[in-house]
Design an enzyme around this catalytic site. Structure first.
Site, PDB file in Angstrom:
ATOM      1  N   GLU A 182      15.346  -3.501  -0.603  1.00 22.24           N
ATOM      2  CA  GLU A 182      16.379  -2.527  -0.271  1.00 22.24           C
ATOM      3  C   GLU A 182      17.562  -3.338   0.264  1.00 22.24           C
ATOM      4  O   GLU A 182      17.376  -4.166   1.161  1.00 22.24           O
ATOM      5  CB  GLU A 182      15.871  -1.563   0.804  1.00 22.24           C
ATOM      6  CG  GLU A 182      16.901  -0.491   1.078  1.00 22.24           C
ATOM      7  CD  GLU A 182      16.451   0.542   2.105  1.00 22.24           C
ATOM      8  OE1 GLU A 182      15.338   0.464   2.630  1.00 22.24           O
ATOM      9  OE2 GLU A 182      17.284   1.429   2.378  1.00 22.24           O
ATOM     10  N   ARG A 208       1.671  -8.939   5.015  1.00 21.71           N
ATOM     11  CA  ARG A 208       3.034  -9.236   5.439  1.00 21.71           C
ATOM     12  C   ARG A 208       3.054 -10.630   6.001  1.00 21.71           C
ATOM     13  O   ARG A 208       2.099 -11.051   6.642  1.00 21.71           O
ATOM     14  CB  ARG A 208       3.370  -8.292   6.588  1.00 21.71           C
ATOM     15  CG  ARG A 208       4.430  -7.320   6.325  1.00 21.71           C
ATOM     16  CD  ARG A 208       4.599  -6.458   7.560  1.00 21.71           C
ATOM     17  NE  ARG A 208       5.927  -6.695   8.112  1.00 21.71           N
ATOM     18  CZ  ARG A 208       7.043  -6.250   7.546  1.00 21.71           C
ATOM     19  NH1 ARG A 208       6.989  -5.570   6.434  1.00 21.71           N
ATOM     20  NH2 ARG A 208       8.208  -6.482   8.095  1.00 21.71           N
ATOM     21  N   LYS A 221      14.177  -5.816  10.609  1.00 19.93           N
ATOM     22  CA  LYS A 221      15.615  -5.584  10.826  1.00 19.93           C
ATOM     23  C   LYS A 221      15.849  -4.882  12.158  1.00 19.93           C
ATOM     24  O   LYS A 221      16.881  -5.073  12.787  1.00 19.93           O
ATOM     25  CB  LYS A 221      16.157  -4.704   9.695  1.00 19.93           C
ATOM     26  CG  LYS A 221      16.303  -5.469   8.397  1.00 19.93           C
ATOM     27  CD  LYS A 221      16.123  -4.567   7.187  1.00 19.93           C
ATOM     28  CE  LYS A 221      15.657  -5.411   6.014  1.00 19.93           C
ATOM     29  NZ  LYS A 221      14.947  -4.645   4.990  1.00 19.93           N
TER      30      LYS A 221
END
Ligand code: ATP
Ligand code: MG
Length: 568
Positions: free
Chosen positions: A107, A326, A336
């Protein structure tokens, strides 16, 4: 039998020669012959002469004739096989050579980081392993968060990593298709438009209750759907999948498929206001993009049921969805949510701050892309959580940069040292102990700076070696030190001291990044700055050059007067 054996040996020899500029060798062939025909192991003595003969014959041929013979007589050897041993990733279930399509779907809502490196490298390695394709797809259907700057930053990051994609696209370019699918799913009764407020929806999900909207008929749904494009305000209506409000998997309790967002989209501006959420977009996109194998991180695991279910009711082709862990480093989060405030509050200098796990940060710190790739592959395709120490990446990096790092002297807290009987005017030092990286000349007049740390250990009468120069005996101690040459023969049992000529030292600041968070608390001492002096040669190096400052560590030249500490 021997004719067949000869044929096999010749094929292997030709193939090996083709991979080594036309020359093959006995020892390269033997193991491959045995590997192909294990039953020959007991006859190894008999076959060695055959191998030697073929090696001699093949080596006599020109590279062109070797290639021609290989192509004409041994086409089977030229079929590319999965090279999974090489990359260390397991084979992919259901993957066919030449028919694998993977995708990396970031994204564009932030700067790429080590986690994105893991995902994109795995995507690319699998595409390569199977002679397939990798698609870079910007998952840009939330205009509240996305910015043009991030599309570019992600491309720059992938370029730096050396991740090559075959196609780049934006999910937002497929909005018409997505609307068509939305209509289909509404028409078939597998979705409905819900106008309940947020709180009611959450409460119903928790308590497994259906709302009135769920019972609405097609007519109501289509009327509401049309109103989502103009009349409704954001939050007043969403399209929900008709899942199972009693499911143990909370994701399946009538999840949102589309919602209204009035923010300007970085590419399409105000063209659209009804946007698909992640699950709806990713299922449709993966399917229409021809993706065969889709990977994502483990925390999406519960969404996989929805992914397949959506494709089922839309009657669309299903890719294989797989999850891996992850990746982030201890004390160095990638989220973020955590990084953005650090930048905004000025706690770090920007997204390229060398303390950050962003690709820009790692690059400035002196981590090279090849090291990241090796590191990621070494972790493999596992679901178990990985919180590897940063040192693991460092050790891959050290091996790669060591052969090309210029060795230079550096001195901290300088103390004057004068050698009273200096007899040299200039010396030449190799820039690297093993590799040919040139030499540098240094003017000598007996006046040096040495590090405060070294100076503190010296006593009158001690002998020490000034690296690359001579051995001295200390004759005077104090704010200035004096010494006298004893000999120039190398002695291993005396302290080694580095030095900088006092006439024109180069002042530099060395930034040392330390762990960013300790027990979830920002480490106020995460960046140390040390003032040092180094050699004139530093000024001749390009920005970005890797240096090994002797007895200190590897550093990357960041500017004319600043270097960033990479690792020991
Ligand atoms: P965020 O919560 O920051 O939006 P995300 O996982 O949604 O994180 P994307 O930019 O959408 O981030 O991710 C693109 C791809 O990279 C996804 O396939 C995702 O699974 C993968 N990815 C993101 N972060 C990591 C990570 N830390 N480790 C491994 N893969 C990751
Ligand atoms: Mg995301």
């Amino acid at each position: 039998m021997d004719d067949e054996l000869k044929r096999v040996i010749r094929g292997i020899a030709l193939f090996n020669a083709s991979e080594h500029e036309g020359k093959t060798r006995n020892d390269s062939i033997i193991s491959k012959v045995i590997g192909t025909k294990p039953e020959l192991r007991s006859r190894i003595k008999d076959i060695i002469p055959l191998i030697s003969q073929e090696v001699i014959d093949v080596n006599k041929l020109s590279v062109e004739s070797q290639k021609e013979e290989l192509a004409n007589k041994y086409p089977e050897l030229l079929v590319v096989k999965p090279k999974h041993e090489r990359v260390g990733l397991p084979l992919l279930e259901g993957a066919e050579q030449g028919n694998v399509i993977t995708r990396f779907p970031p994204e564009p809502n932030g700067y790429p980081h080590i986690g994105h490196a893991k995902a994109s490298i795995i995507d690319e390695e699998y595409a390569k392993m199977y002679g397939g394709k990798l698609i870079l797809r910007f998952d840009d259907t939330n205009p509240e968060k996305e910015r043009l700057e991030y599309y570019a930053a992600i491309k720059v990051g992938l370029d730096w990593l050396g991740v090559k994609y075959d196609l780049v696209k934006n999910t937002s370019d497929d909005m018409e298709i997505i609307y068509k699918k939305a209509r289909e799913i509404l028409d078939s009764g597998h979705a409905y438009v819900c106008t309940c407020n947020k709180e009611t929806i959450s409460k119903n999900r928790r308590e497994m209750l259906s709302c009135k909207c769920r019972a609405g008929d097609l007519n109501q749904n289509i009327t509401r759907w049309n109103k989502m494009f103009d009349k409704f305000k954001p939050g007043e209506a969403i399209v929900r999948f008709r899942g199972d409000m009693n499911s143990d998997n909370t994701v399946m309790r009538d999840p949102t498929l589309l919602r209204i967002i009035d923010e300007l989209h970085p590419i399409h501006k105000d063209k659209y206001r009804v946007w698909p959420n992640y699950d709806f977009a990713v299922s449709i996109e993966d399917s229409i993009d021809g993706i065969t194998h889709a990977f994502r991180t483990k925390e999406y695991e519960l969404r996989t049921e929805l992914y397949y279910k959506l494709l089922d009711v839309l009657d669309m082709r299903k890719p294989k969805m797989m999850e891996f862990s992850r990746l982030e480093f201890e004390g160095m989060p990638v989220s973020k949510r955590v990084l953005k405030p650090l930048v905004e509050e000025g706690k770090v200098s920007g997204f390229d701050d060398p303390r950050l796990p962003t690709l820009e940060g790692l690059r400035r710190r002196g981590i090279v892309p090849e090291a990241i790739r090796k590191f990621v592959i070494s972790l493999g395709f596992t679901k178990s959580d990985t919180l590897p120490p940063f040192e693991t990446l460092e050790s891959f990096n050290r091996k790669i940069i060591d052969p090309t790092s210029v060795r230079l002297f550096i001195v901290f807290e300088p103390v004057k040292l004068t050698v009273i009987n200096n007899n040299l005017t200039e010396i030449e030092i190799s820039n690297h102990p093993q590799n040919d990286m040139g030499k540098r000349k240094i003017k000598i007049d007996g006046n040096f700076f040495i590090s405060g740390n070294d100076a503190n250990t010296l006593k009158i009468g001690d002998e020490a070696r000034l690296l690359e120069l001579y051995n001295i005996k200390i004759t005077k101690i104090g704010s200035e030190i004096q010494g006298e040459i004893t000999s120039s023969n190398y002695k291993s049992d005396i302290p080694k001291i580095q030095w900088i000529p006092r006439n024109n030292p180069v002042n530099i600041e060395v930034l040392i990044p330390n762990i960013l968070f300790i027990n979830d608390q920002f480490n106020e001492n995460s960046l140390e700055a040390r003032q040092g002096i180094t050699e004139q040669y530093y000024l001749e190096l390009n920005v970005g050059a890797e240096i090994q400052f002797m007895r200190f560590g590897y550093c990357r030249k960041d500017s004319a007067n600043q270097a960033i500490y990479t690792h020991k």
